[in-house]
Write an enzyme that holds these catalytic residues in place. Structure first.
Site, PDB file in Angstrom:
ATOM      1  N   ASP A  43      14.740   0.622  28.798  1.00 55.72           N
ATOM      2  CA  ASP A  43      14.538   1.935  29.888  1.00 55.72           C
ATOM      3  C   ASP A  43      14.626   1.467  30.935  1.00 55.72           C
ATOM      4  OD1 ASP A  43      14.078   4.700  31.104  1.00 55.72           O
ATOM      5  OD2 ASP A  43      12.120   4.654  29.451  1.00 55.72           O
ATOM      6  N   ASP A  44      15.803   1.833  31.663  1.00 54.53           N
ATOM      7  CA  ASP A  44      16.164   0.883  33.153  1.00 54.53           C
ATOM      8  C   ASP A  44      16.383  -0.003  33.200  1.00 54.53           C
ATOM      9  OD1 ASP A  44      15.241   4.371  33.937  1.00 54.53           O
ATOM     10  OD2 ASP A  44      13.935   4.067  34.948  1.00 54.53           O
ATOM     11  N   CYS A  82      17.215   9.157  31.171  1.00 57.06           N
ATOM     12  CA  CYS A  82      17.093   9.043  30.213  1.00 57.06           C
ATOM     13  C   CYS A  82      17.187  10.222  29.414  1.00 57.06           C
ATOM     14  CB  CYS A  82      15.937   8.603  30.288  1.00 57.06           C
ATOM     15  SG  CYS A  82      14.776   7.335  31.265  1.00 57.06           S
ATOM     16  N   LYS A 136       9.938   5.297  22.788  1.00 57.67           N
ATOM     17  CA  LYS A 136       9.991   6.287  23.512  1.00 57.67           C
ATOM     18  C   LYS A 136      10.411   7.685  22.780  1.00 57.67           C
ATOM     19  CE  LYS A 136      11.926   7.589  27.692  1.00 57.67           C
ATOM     20  NZ  LYS A 136      12.009   7.290  29.603  1.00 57.67           N
ATOM     21  N   HIS A 138      11.148  11.452  25.099  1.00 59.19           N
ATOM     22  CA  HIS A 138      11.238  12.033  25.923  1.00 59.19           C
ATOM     23  C   HIS A 138      12.493  13.284  25.616  1.00 59.19           C
ATOM     24  CE1 HIS A 138      12.361  11.570  30.788  1.00 59.19           C
ATOM     25  NE2 HIS A 138      11.886  13.164  30.405  1.00 59.19           N
ATOM     26  N   ASP A 294      19.554   2.619  28.784  1.00 60.78           N
ATOM     27  CA  ASP A 294      19.898   3.704  28.292  1.00 60.78           C
ATOM     28  C   ASP A 294      20.003   4.561  29.420  1.00 60.78           C
ATOM     29  OD1 ASP A 294      17.484   3.985  29.820  1.00 60.78           O
ATOM     30  OD2 ASP A 294      16.890   5.398  29.676  1.00 60.78           O
ATOM     31  N   ASN A 295      20.182   3.650  31.181  1.00 58.34           N
ATOM     32  CA  ASN A 295      21.452   3.503  32.199  1.00 58.34           C
ATOM     33  C   ASN A 295      21.206   2.373  32.952  1.00 58.34           C
ATOM     34  OD1 ASN A 295      18.654   6.784  31.650  1.00 58.34           O
ATOM     35  ND2 ASN A 295      18.387   4.648  33.567  1.00 58.34           N
TER      36      ASN A 295
END
Ligand SMILES: *[C@@H]1O[C@H](CO)[C@@H](O)[C@H](O)[C@H]1NC(C)=O
Ligand SMILES: *[C@@H]1O[C@H](CO)[C@@H](O)[C@H](O)[C@H]1NC(C)=O
Length: 574
Positions: A43-44, A82, A136, A138, A294-295
């Site tokens: 994540d991130d 996300c 996660k 989301h 994810d990004n």
């Protein structure tokens, strides 16, 4: 009426059957077993935060090993935030086709990824897989039907919302009128065991258990491990890692970045443990493992974690390469071109049809995917012909920006946050070298992942090969020739020679035609976009009305008197 229902049922049955029909024809599979599919999502995490790209501040030997023994997804693209990114992965569609194109779902908002779209776990479940989500979600939780176990996952262990604290598993949304709420569940039930355990370890323990138990049942496994790392926790303590891990990075001066390195390191160790667990369960030879972020990292601004997308421009929540070109690797014995970069553009929405192909699952046309099947290219020869393709990175008419890739061309119109992210935001600290970086080759070879994967190598992973691959994976920017102010003008780049988006071609006579084509294509996509599903937050979502948890607030009756939740995770303290 009854006839209609019956034929709808028959249609459904038919679809389900057709999903598995192709399995006999699959020629890639070893034996007759359906391959396990394991997707590990960071994540991130930044583009430059896997050391395979050449970074030397901290190492990721296990993740790098997947890339060296398998393939680095050199040009993997994802939406820049996300919710849209996870939605695109699971649906195989652009966010404009699932109503998730604008921003994300904040915990207090009563909406979700469009319910009438079929998700990847549903498809794999109908093909006989055990489908599991660890970590996660989301994609909405205001109603039970929005949550993972109602959307194709047999099992979920983790959190529904945007992020949590790494130890307390509670979260407070940036909109501070909502108090801190506990957000950790096993399926629909609040999960209280193992309090105080670092969440990266907790999720890994669970993944190991699932791998072992599913193998014992001889069921094919579909497992997504959606880590919290390297997202920030709550504002009051955003970067968290065990102290003994942080101590390994004393060469990094910035204390926040030092913690970030430790968070990445724990994540990397988790990848090693998952590979080891697959090997131990004798499942590795029949598995496809993907790791990606994810990004892009938010280097600055909201949820800034000090991650780096160097040398790309921009970051999370921006239309630039630093937001949408993400770190990613794939390993599977089913890939015959292991040990080579995969240089074709690939979109996270491609994973659904690509993995379905690998599993011999035939997808019905009615799914109307934007993703395309790249399994033949990925699995095939190292020089498989490039599939000319389009990727819509963003089309957000609330924030007024769009970004489109067409072959080698990239079109950007408008930008985010008044252009604050429209530049290179980080650099490599050349005097803060990880002491292990000098023995990089040995570190990778000695990693648990490499030790498990090496036995499947087609050619020996020599020092020379590693250096060559690492050099090929290094992005070289050209010189800035003509900048672009995306707030005021359209930008057009030729990514084949300008991967860092430094030379705006929108005014060049020679490029007038491609510019017009891309502009027109954006208009066309705009015409077919669904309205964004975003809904404003509601006060009755507040965890202090739901026993201090983030709950299905649209259907659960809110407590009459707000609780005082301001001490350690009330729902689990008894
Ligand atoms: C799904 O629902 C949306 C409205 O919520 C609608 O616009 C769209 O056409 C539907 N899509 C499908 C595939 O049924
Ligand atoms: C580019 O942005 C401007 C300003 O928001 C808008 O008027 C125009 O329609 C956009 N063009 C495309 C092709 O989206």
């Amino acid at each position: 009426m009854r006839v209609v229902i019956l034929s709808a049922l028959l249609l459904l049955l038919n679809l389900n059957l057709s999903w598995v029909k192709a399995s006999e024809k699959n020629t890639y599979r070893t034996g007759n077993k359906l391959p396990n599919v394991i997707i590990i999502m960071a994540d991130d995490m930044g583009f430059d935060d896997i050391s395979l790209r050449g970074g030397r501040e901290f190492l990721t030997p296990n993740i790098d090993a997947l890339g060296f023994h398998g393939r680095l997804l050199d040009r993997l693209y994802a939406p820049a935030m996300c919710t849209p990114s996870r939605g695109a992965l699971l649906s195989g569609k652009y966010p404009i086709h699932t109503g998730t194109q604008h921003f994300v779902i904040s915990n207090e908002e009563p909406w979700s990824l469009m319910l009438n779209t079929t998700l990847m776990p549903e498809i794999f479940r109908s093909a006989g897989y055990s489908t599991n989500l660890v970590g996660k979600w989301h994609l909405g939780f205001a109603r039970p039907e929005y949550t993972p176990t109602h959307r194709g996952f047999d099992y979920h262990y983790g959190y529904w919302g945007a992020y949590i604290d790494y130890y307390q598993r509670r979260s407070q949304m940036p909109e501070k009128t909502y108090i801190v709420g506990y957000d950790f569940r096993r399926n629909m039930e609040v999960e209280c065991t193992d309090r105080g355990v670092y969440v990266t370890d907790l999720l890994t323990n669970e993944a190991e258990r699932i791998i072992q138990e599913t193998a014992a049942k001889q069921k094919p496994l579909f497992l997504m491990i959606n880590h919290l790392a390297t997202h920030t926790a709550n504002d009051n303590d955003p970067l968290q890692a065990p102290e003994e891990e942080v101590q390994k990075f004393l060469h990094i001066k910035d204390p926040n970045h030092r913690k970030y390195a430790a968070m990445v390191s724990k994540l990397d160790q988790s990848v090693g443990r998952v590979i080891t667990a697959l090997a131990r369960a004798e499942q590795l030879e029949n598995s496809i493992v993907i790791f990606y972020s994810d990004n892009g990292a938010p280097s600055v601004g909201m949820f800034a974690n000090t991650g780096s997308n160097w040398p790309l421009k921009g970051q999370k929540n921006s239309p630039w390469e630093g937001g949408v070109r993400v770190a990613g690797v794939i390993w599977s014995q089913l890939l015959t071109a292991r040990g080579h970069l995969f240089t074709q553009p690939i979109y996270v929405g491609d994973f659904l049809p690509t993995l379905a192909h690998a599993a011999g699952i035939e997808l019905p046309e009615s799914l109307q995917l934007d993703g395309i099947d790249l399994w033949p290219q990925l699995a095939g020869s190292k020089d498989a012909p490039h599939v000319p393709r389009e990727i819509l990175h963003s089309l957000d008419d609330v924030s007024h920006f769009s970004s489109l890739l067409l072959g080698q061309w990239k079109y950007v119109n408008g930008t985010t946050l008044a252009g604050q992210f429209d530049q290179q935001l980080t650099h490599r600290e050349l005097d803060e070298l990880d002491p292990r970086a000098r023995r990089y080759v040995v570190e990778v070879r000695n990693s648990p992942a490499s030790k498990a994967l090496a036995r499947y190598d087609l050619q020996r992973l020599t020092q020379h090969r590693m250096h060559t691959l690492r050099r090929l994976a290094t992005v070289r920017c050209g010189d800035m020739q003509r900048g672009c102010n995306a707030l005021l003008e359209e930008c057009l780049y030729d990514l084949s020679v300008d991967p860092c988006e430094l030379n705006n071609l929108a005014y060049s006579e020679r490029h007038a035609e491609i510019l017009a084509t891309m502009r027109q294509r954006v208009q066309q996509l705009r015409a077919e976009a669904l309205p964004p599903g975003n809904r404003p937050g509601v006060s009755y979502a507040n965890p202090n009305l739901h026993e201090c948890t983030w709950d299905n607030f649209e259907v659960k009756k809110a407590g009459a008197v707000p609780l005082d939740c301001d001490y350690h995770g009330i729902p689990c303290s008894a």
